[in-house]
Design a protein around this motif. Structure first.
Motif, PDB file in Angstrom:
ATOM      1  N   ASN A  69      40.960  23.524  45.846  1.00  0.00           N
ATOM      2  CA  ASN A  69      41.098  24.975  45.699  1.00  0.00           C
ATOM      3  C   ASN A  69      39.742  25.617  45.413  1.00  0.00           C
ATOM      4  OD1 ASN A  69      41.499  27.144  43.209  1.00  0.00           O
ATOM      5  ND2 ASN A  69      42.783  27.572  44.980  1.00  0.00           N
TER       6      ASN A  69
ATOM      7  N   HIS B  25      40.631  31.417  50.918  1.00  0.00           N
ATOM      8  CA  HIS B  25      41.639  32.043  50.045  1.00  0.00           C
ATOM      9  C   HIS B  25      41.053  33.188  49.223  1.00  0.00           C
ATOM     10  CE1 HIS B  25      39.907  29.898  46.589  1.00  0.00           C
ATOM     11  NE2 HIS B  25      40.756  30.499  45.793  1.00  0.00           N
TER      12      HIS B  25
ATOM     13  N   HIS C 225      42.437  36.247  45.748  1.00  0.00           N
ATOM     14  CA  HIS C 225      41.606  37.012  44.806  1.00  0.00           C
ATOM     15  C   HIS C 225      41.200  38.369  45.396  1.00  0.00           C
ATOM     16  CE1 HIS C 225      41.601  33.272  42.649  1.00  0.00           C
ATOM     17  NE2 HIS C 225      40.896  32.658  43.567  1.00  0.00           N
TER      18      HIS C 225
ATOM     19  N   ASP D  17      44.842  31.459  40.903  1.00  0.00           N
ATOM     20  CA  ASP D  17      44.826  30.140  41.551  1.00  0.00           C
ATOM     21  C   ASP D  17      45.981  29.268  41.069  1.00  0.00           C
ATOM     22  OD1 ASP D  17      42.595  30.369  43.236  1.00  0.00           O
ATOM     23  OD2 ASP D  17      41.238  30.060  41.543  1.00  0.00           O
TER      24      ASP D  17
HETATM   25 FE    FE Z   1      40.457  30.627  43.700  1.00  0.00          FE
END
Ligand code: FE
Ligand code: FES
Length: 341
Positions: free
Chosen positions: A173, A179, A184, A296
Protein backbone atom coordinates in the motif's frame (compact mmCIF):
# COMPACT_ATOMS: atom_id res chain seq x y z
CA UNK A 1 -18.97 -5.61 12.68
CA UNK A 2 -17.23 -7.78 15.25
CA UNK A 3 -13.75 -9.06 14.59
CA UNK A 4 -14.98 -12.62 14.33
CA UNK A 5 -17.15 -11.64 11.38
CA UNK A 6 -13.99 -11.70 9.25
CA UNK A 7 -11.85 -14.53 10.57
CA UNK A 8 -8.49 -14.54 8.87
CA UNK A 9 -7.67 -17.65 6.92
CA UNK A 10 -6.52 -20.65 8.98
CA UNK A 11 -3.39 -21.06 6.94
CA UNK A 12 -1.99 -17.93 8.55
CA UNK A 13 -1.30 -19.81 11.73
CA UNK A 14 2.33 -20.58 11.00
CA UNK A 15 3.20 -17.50 9.07
CA UNK A 16 5.03 -15.86 11.95
CA UNK A 17 7.48 -18.74 11.97
CA UNK A 18 9.13 -17.55 8.78
CA UNK A 19 12.80 -17.94 9.79
CA UNK A 20 13.79 -15.16 7.42
CA UNK A 21 12.07 -12.60 9.60
CA UNK A 22 14.42 -13.46 12.45
CA UNK A 23 17.12 -11.58 10.53
CA UNK A 24 15.07 -8.42 10.10
CA UNK A 25 15.04 -5.21 12.12
CA UNK A 26 11.67 -4.29 13.57
CA UNK A 27 10.71 -0.87 14.87
CA UNK A 28 9.05 -1.73 18.17
CA UNK A 29 8.97 1.49 20.21
CA UNK A 30 10.16 5.08 20.35
CA UNK A 31 13.36 5.73 22.31
CA UNK A 32 11.56 8.30 24.43
CA UNK A 33 9.18 5.60 25.68
CA UNK A 34 11.88 3.83 27.69
CA UNK A 35 13.27 6.13 30.36
CA UNK A 36 16.41 5.21 32.34
CA UNK A 37 15.61 2.46 34.86
CA UNK A 38 12.24 1.79 33.22
CA UNK A 39 10.84 -1.26 31.45
CA UNK A 40 8.44 -1.45 28.52
CA UNK A 41 6.53 -4.53 27.33
CA UNK A 42 5.91 -5.21 23.65
CA UNK A 43 4.44 -8.04 21.62
CA UNK A 44 6.36 -8.65 18.41
CA UNK A 45 6.28 -11.64 16.07
CA UNK A 46 4.11 -13.54 18.51
CA UNK A 47 6.62 -13.06 21.32
CA UNK A 48 6.47 -10.98 24.46
CA UNK A 49 9.54 -8.85 24.75
CA UNK A 50 10.74 -6.46 27.42
CA UNK A 51 12.77 -3.35 26.73
CA UNK A 52 14.66 -1.91 29.68
CA UNK A 53 17.19 0.80 30.16
CA UNK A 54 20.11 1.17 32.53
CA UNK A 55 20.57 4.44 34.37
CA UNK A 56 23.39 5.38 31.93
CA UNK A 57 21.00 5.00 29.01
CA UNK A 58 22.12 1.55 27.78
CA UNK A 59 19.13 -0.23 26.31
CA UNK A 60 18.33 -3.94 26.42
CA UNK A 61 15.69 -6.06 24.68
CA UNK A 62 14.90 -9.51 26.05
CA UNK A 63 12.23 -12.15 25.90
CA UNK A 64 9.74 -11.03 28.54
CA UNK A 65 9.96 -14.26 30.48
CA UNK A 66 11.68 -15.35 33.64
CA UNK A 67 13.03 -18.86 33.26
CA UNK A 68 12.21 -19.73 36.88
CA UNK A 69 8.40 -19.69 36.78
CA UNK A 70 7.59 -17.74 33.65
CA UNK A 71 6.71 -14.39 35.21
CA UNK A 72 6.93 -11.31 33.01
CA UNK A 73 10.22 -9.51 33.59
CA UNK A 74 8.63 -6.27 32.36
CA UNK A 75 6.72 -6.18 35.67
CA UNK A 76 10.03 -6.15 37.51
CA UNK A 77 12.41 -3.35 38.37
CA UNK A 78 15.76 -2.11 37.12
CA UNK A 79 18.15 -2.22 40.06
CA UNK A 80 21.85 -2.41 40.78
CA UNK A 81 23.41 -5.59 42.17
CA UNK A 82 27.05 -5.37 43.24
CA UNK A 83 27.59 -2.42 40.93
CA UNK A 84 25.97 -3.91 37.86
CA UNK A 85 22.61 -2.98 36.36
CA UNK A 86 20.07 -5.78 36.60
CA UNK A 87 16.49 -6.46 35.70
CA UNK A 88 14.86 -8.03 38.75
CA UNK A 89 11.99 -10.48 38.33
CA UNK A 90 8.85 -9.39 40.20
CA UNK A 91 8.03 -12.91 41.44
CA UNK A 92 11.02 -14.30 43.41
CA UNK A 93 13.44 -11.47 42.80
CA UNK A 94 16.01 -13.17 40.61
CA UNK A 95 18.39 -10.50 39.28
CA UNK A 96 19.47 -10.72 35.65
CA UNK A 97 22.57 -8.77 34.60
CA UNK A 98 23.07 -6.97 31.29
CA UNK A 99 24.28 -10.16 29.55
CA UNK A 100 21.02 -11.89 30.53
CA UNK A 101 22.76 -14.13 33.08
CA UNK A 102 21.09 -14.42 36.47
CA UNK A 103 23.50 -13.08 39.08
CA UNK A 104 21.51 -13.33 42.30
CA UNK A 105 18.70 -15.46 43.74
CA UNK A 106 17.28 -14.08 46.99
CA UNK A 107 16.12 -17.49 48.28
CA UNK A 108 19.73 -18.76 48.01
CA UNK A 109 21.98 -15.77 48.60
CA UNK A 110 25.10 -17.93 48.98
CA UNK A 111 24.58 -19.81 45.72
CA UNK A 112 26.08 -18.95 42.35
CA UNK A 113 23.04 -19.06 40.03
CA UNK A 114 23.13 -21.91 37.51
CA UNK A 115 24.38 -21.05 34.00
CA UNK A 116 20.98 -22.05 32.64
CA UNK A 117 19.36 -19.29 34.69
CA UNK A 118 19.46 -16.62 32.02
CA UNK A 119 17.14 -14.43 30.05
CA UNK A 120 16.96 -14.68 26.28
CA UNK A 121 18.53 -11.52 24.88
CA UNK A 122 17.99 -9.85 21.51
CA UNK A 123 20.00 -7.27 19.61
CA UNK A 124 18.60 -3.77 20.00
CA UNK A 125 19.62 -0.50 18.37
CA UNK A 126 18.39 3.07 18.46
CA UNK A 127 18.28 5.30 15.42
CA UNK A 128 16.07 8.23 14.40
CA UNK A 129 14.40 8.05 17.81
CA UNK A 130 13.24 4.50 17.12
CA UNK A 131 14.04 1.33 19.03
CA UNK A 132 14.88 -1.46 16.59
CA UNK A 133 15.05 -5.08 17.58
CA UNK A 134 16.28 -8.14 15.70
CA UNK A 135 15.06 -11.45 17.08
CA UNK A 136 17.86 -13.50 15.50
CA UNK A 137 21.07 -12.63 13.64
CA UNK A 138 20.70 -9.48 11.53
CA UNK A 139 20.62 -10.24 7.81
CA UNK A 140 21.11 -6.59 6.88
CA UNK A 141 22.24 -3.36 8.43
CA UNK A 142 19.74 -1.06 10.11
CA UNK A 143 17.40 0.75 7.70
CA UNK A 144 19.00 3.92 6.31
CA UNK A 145 17.13 7.16 6.10
CA UNK A 146 19.92 9.64 5.65
CA UNK A 147 17.78 12.69 4.92
CA UNK A 148 16.51 12.52 8.50
CA UNK A 149 20.08 13.32 9.55
CA UNK A 150 20.58 16.29 7.23
CA UNK A 151 20.65 19.76 8.71
CA UNK A 152 17.40 21.62 8.32
CA UNK A 153 15.36 18.43 8.44
CA UNK A 154 12.86 17.99 11.20
CA UNK A 155 12.04 14.48 12.37
CA UNK A 156 8.57 13.38 13.51
CA UNK A 157 7.49 9.98 14.71
CA UNK A 158 4.02 8.79 13.70
CA UNK A 159 2.10 5.75 14.89
CA UNK A 160 2.17 3.05 15.92
CA UNK A 161 -0.70 2.25 13.61
CA UNK A 162 -2.16 -1.15 14.39
CA UNK A 163 -3.73 -2.93 11.44
CA UNK A 164 -5.73 -6.10 11.35
CA UNK A 165 -3.81 -7.12 8.25
CA UNK A 166 -0.47 -8.65 7.40
CA UNK A 167 2.73 -6.78 6.66
CA UNK A 168 3.16 -7.31 2.90
CA UNK A 169 -0.26 -5.80 2.11
CA UNK A 170 0.69 -2.75 4.20
CA UNK A 171 4.06 -2.25 2.55
CA UNK A 172 2.53 -2.69 -0.89
CA UNK A 173 0.00 0.00 0.00
CA UNK A 174 2.85 2.36 0.80
CA UNK A 175 4.47 1.62 -2.57
CA UNK A 176 1.22 2.07 -4.48
CA UNK A 177 1.00 5.39 -6.30
CA UNK A 178 -2.25 4.92 -8.18
CA UNK A 179 -4.33 5.05 -4.99
CA UNK A 180 -3.14 8.48 -3.91
CA UNK A 181 -5.62 10.39 -6.06
CA UNK A 182 -8.48 8.09 -5.08
CA UNK A 183 -8.13 7.01 -1.43
CA UNK A 184 -6.39 10.24 -0.42
CA UNK A 185 -8.32 12.54 -2.74
CA UNK A 186 -7.94 16.13 -1.63
CA UNK A 187 -5.00 15.28 0.63
CA UNK A 188 -2.35 13.54 -1.44
CA UNK A 189 -3.95 13.46 -4.86
CA UNK A 190 -6.78 14.55 -7.06
CA UNK A 191 -9.18 12.19 -8.86
CA UNK A 192 -9.12 14.56 -11.86
CA UNK A 193 -5.35 14.12 -12.11
CA UNK A 194 -5.09 10.44 -11.28
CA UNK A 195 -3.20 9.46 -14.43
CA UNK A 196 0.14 7.81 -13.58
CA UNK A 197 2.94 8.42 -16.04
CA UNK A 198 5.28 5.54 -16.82
CA UNK A 199 8.17 5.08 -14.46
CA UNK A 200 11.08 2.70 -14.17
CA UNK A 201 11.89 0.34 -11.34
CA UNK A 202 15.50 -0.58 -10.67
CA UNK A 203 17.30 -2.86 -8.31
CA UNK A 204 18.13 -0.85 -5.22
CA UNK A 205 20.56 -1.51 -2.39
CA UNK A 206 18.34 -4.28 -1.08
CA UNK A 207 14.92 -4.41 -2.72
CA UNK A 208 13.47 -2.54 -5.70
CA UNK A 209 13.73 1.20 -6.08
CA UNK A 210 11.81 3.65 -8.28
CA UNK A 211 12.91 7.20 -8.93
CA UNK A 212 10.95 10.17 -10.18
CA UNK A 213 7.35 9.00 -10.14
CA UNK A 214 5.37 12.13 -10.95
CA UNK A 215 2.12 12.70 -9.09
CA UNK A 216 -0.24 15.63 -9.07
CA UNK A 217 -0.99 16.85 -5.59
CA UNK A 218 -3.65 19.40 -4.71
CA UNK A 219 -1.57 21.29 -2.16
CA UNK A 220 1.98 19.95 -1.85
CA UNK A 221 3.40 22.86 0.14
CA UNK A 222 0.46 24.34 2.03
CA UNK A 223 -0.01 27.29 -0.32
CA UNK A 224 -3.27 25.85 -1.67
CA UNK A 225 -1.89 25.48 -5.22
CA UNK A 226 -1.77 22.12 -7.00
CA UNK A 227 1.51 20.96 -8.56
CA UNK A 228 3.41 17.93 -9.75
CA UNK A 229 5.68 16.35 -7.19
CA UNK A 230 8.16 13.54 -7.65
CA UNK A 231 8.35 10.42 -5.48
CA UNK A 232 11.39 8.24 -4.98
CA UNK A 233 10.60 4.88 -3.40
CA UNK A 234 12.92 2.32 -1.94
CA UNK A 235 12.20 -1.13 -0.51
CA UNK A 236 14.64 -1.50 2.37
CA UNK A 237 13.54 -4.88 3.64
CA UNK A 238 10.61 -7.28 3.30
CA UNK A 239 8.58 -5.13 5.72
CA UNK A 240 10.44 -1.83 5.52
CA UNK A 241 10.17 0.84 2.84
CA UNK A 242 10.81 4.52 2.44
CA UNK A 243 10.04 7.35 0.07
CA UNK A 244 11.18 10.89 -0.44
CA UNK A 245 8.85 13.37 -2.11
CA UNK A 246 10.50 16.23 -4.04
CA UNK A 247 8.82 19.52 -4.81
CA UNK A 248 11.30 22.21 -5.83
CA UNK A 249 13.69 22.56 -2.93
CA UNK A 250 11.25 20.98 -0.55
CA UNK A 251 11.67 17.41 0.49
CA UNK A 252 9.44 15.24 2.63
CA UNK A 253 10.23 11.65 3.48
CA UNK A 254 8.78 8.68 5.31
CA UNK A 255 10.56 5.57 6.51
CA UNK A 256 7.90 2.96 7.27
CA UNK A 257 8.51 -0.20 9.24
CA UNK A 258 5.84 -2.81 9.79
CA UNK A 259 6.32 -5.19 12.71
CA UNK A 260 4.10 -8.27 12.84
CA UNK A 261 2.44 -8.47 16.25
CA UNK A 262 0.65 -11.80 16.01
CA UNK A 263 -0.93 -13.94 13.29
CA UNK A 264 -3.54 -11.31 12.52
CA UNK A 265 -2.10 -7.91 13.41
CA UNK A 266 0.77 -5.64 12.53
CA UNK A 267 2.03 -2.34 13.81
CA UNK A 268 3.44 0.27 11.51
CA UNK A 269 5.77 3.00 12.77
CA UNK A 270 6.77 5.94 10.61
CA UNK A 271 9.78 8.22 10.78
CA UNK A 272 8.78 11.36 8.92
CA UNK A 273 11.18 14.11 7.96
CA UNK A 274 10.90 17.40 6.09
CA UNK A 275 12.94 20.52 5.38
CA UNK A 276 10.03 22.98 5.25
CA UNK A 277 6.97 23.86 7.32
CA UNK A 278 9.03 24.15 10.49
CA UNK A 279 6.40 26.53 11.84
CA UNK A 280 3.64 23.90 11.59
CA UNK A 281 2.98 22.35 15.02
CA UNK A 282 4.02 18.72 15.33
CA UNK A 283 0.51 17.70 16.45
CA UNK A 284 -0.93 19.06 13.20
CA UNK A 285 1.50 17.11 11.03
CA UNK A 286 0.91 13.90 12.98
CA UNK A 287 -2.88 14.43 12.80
CA UNK A 288 -2.60 14.73 9.00
CA UNK A 289 -0.67 11.46 8.85
CA UNK A 290 -3.17 9.79 11.19
CA UNK A 291 -5.96 10.77 8.83
CA UNK A 292 -4.10 9.48 5.77
CA UNK A 293 -3.37 6.18 7.55
CA UNK A 294 -7.02 5.76 8.58
CA UNK A 295 -7.97 6.10 4.91
CA UNK A 296 -5.48 3.36 4.05
CA UNK A 297 -6.68 1.18 6.92
CA UNK A 298 -10.21 0.96 5.53
CA UNK A 299 -8.80 -0.39 2.27
CA UNK A 300 -5.97 -2.60 3.51
CA UNK A 301 -8.05 -4.34 6.17
CA UNK A 302 -10.65 -5.10 3.48
CA UNK A 303 -8.23 -6.78 1.08
CA UNK A 304 -8.69 -10.47 0.34
CA UNK A 305 -6.84 -12.69 0.34
CA UNK A 306 -5.00 -11.36 3.37
CA UNK A 307 -1.86 -13.05 2.08
CA UNK A 308 -0.18 -11.09 -0.70
CA UNK A 309 -0.24 -13.31 -3.82
CA UNK A 310 3.29 -13.68 -5.17
CA UNK A 311 2.04 -15.55 -8.21
CA UNK A 312 1.70 -12.74 -10.71
CA UNK A 313 -1.10 -14.63 -12.43
CA UNK A 314 -3.23 -13.87 -9.38
CA UNK A 315 -4.81 -10.41 -9.34
CA UNK A 316 -4.37 -8.00 -12.24
CA UNK A 317 -1.35 -5.84 -12.81
CA UNK A 318 -1.00 -2.69 -14.89
CA UNK A 319 1.92 -0.45 -15.81
CA UNK A 320 1.14 1.85 -12.91
CA UNK A 321 1.60 -1.15 -10.56
CA UNK A 322 5.23 -1.63 -11.53
CA UNK A 323 6.58 -1.00 -8.06
CA UNK A 324 4.12 -3.44 -6.49
CA UNK A 325 5.01 -6.06 -9.09
CA UNK A 326 8.72 -5.57 -8.36
CA UNK A 327 8.04 -5.86 -4.63
CA UNK A 328 6.15 -9.14 -5.10
CA UNK A 329 8.88 -10.53 -7.35
CA UNK A 330 11.53 -9.56 -4.83
CA UNK A 331 9.65 -11.19 -1.95
CA UNK A 332 9.49 -14.34 -4.03
CA UNK A 333 13.22 -14.16 -4.80
CA UNK A 334 14.22 -13.84 -1.16
CA UNK A 335 11.88 -16.66 -0.12
CA UNK A 336 9.50 -14.68 2.05
CA UNK A 337 6.89 -16.89 3.70
CA UNK A 338 5.17 -14.60 6.17
CA UNK A 339 2.06 -12.83 4.87
CA UNK A 340 2.34 -14.12 1.32
CA UNK A 341 0.82 -16.90 -0.76
FE1 FE B 1 -2.12 5.51 1.22
FE1 FES C 1 11.05 -15.03 38.15
FE2 FES C 1 10.61 -16.79 40.09
S1 FES C 1 9.45 -16.41 38.30
S2 FES C 1 12.13 -15.29 40.00
Amino acid sequence: MSETAFPLANNLQNSLHDPMLLGEWFAVAWSREVAPQATLARHVMGRDIVLWREIDGTLHGWLDLCIHRGAKLSLGAVQTHEGQACLVCPYHGWSYGASGQCVAIPAHPEMTPPVKARAQTFIVRERYGVIWVCLGSPAASLPEFSIAEETDFRVLLAGPYRFRALGPRLIENLLDVAHLGIVHAGLLGDPKHSHIEDYEVEKGTRGPEAKDIRIWQPDPDGTGKGAHVSYHYEVQGPLTASFVKYHGDQRFGILAQVAPVDDEHCEMRLVMTMNYGHEIPEAELIAFQDKVTEQDRAIVESQRPELLPLDLQAELHLRSDRMAIAYRKWLREIGMRYGVA
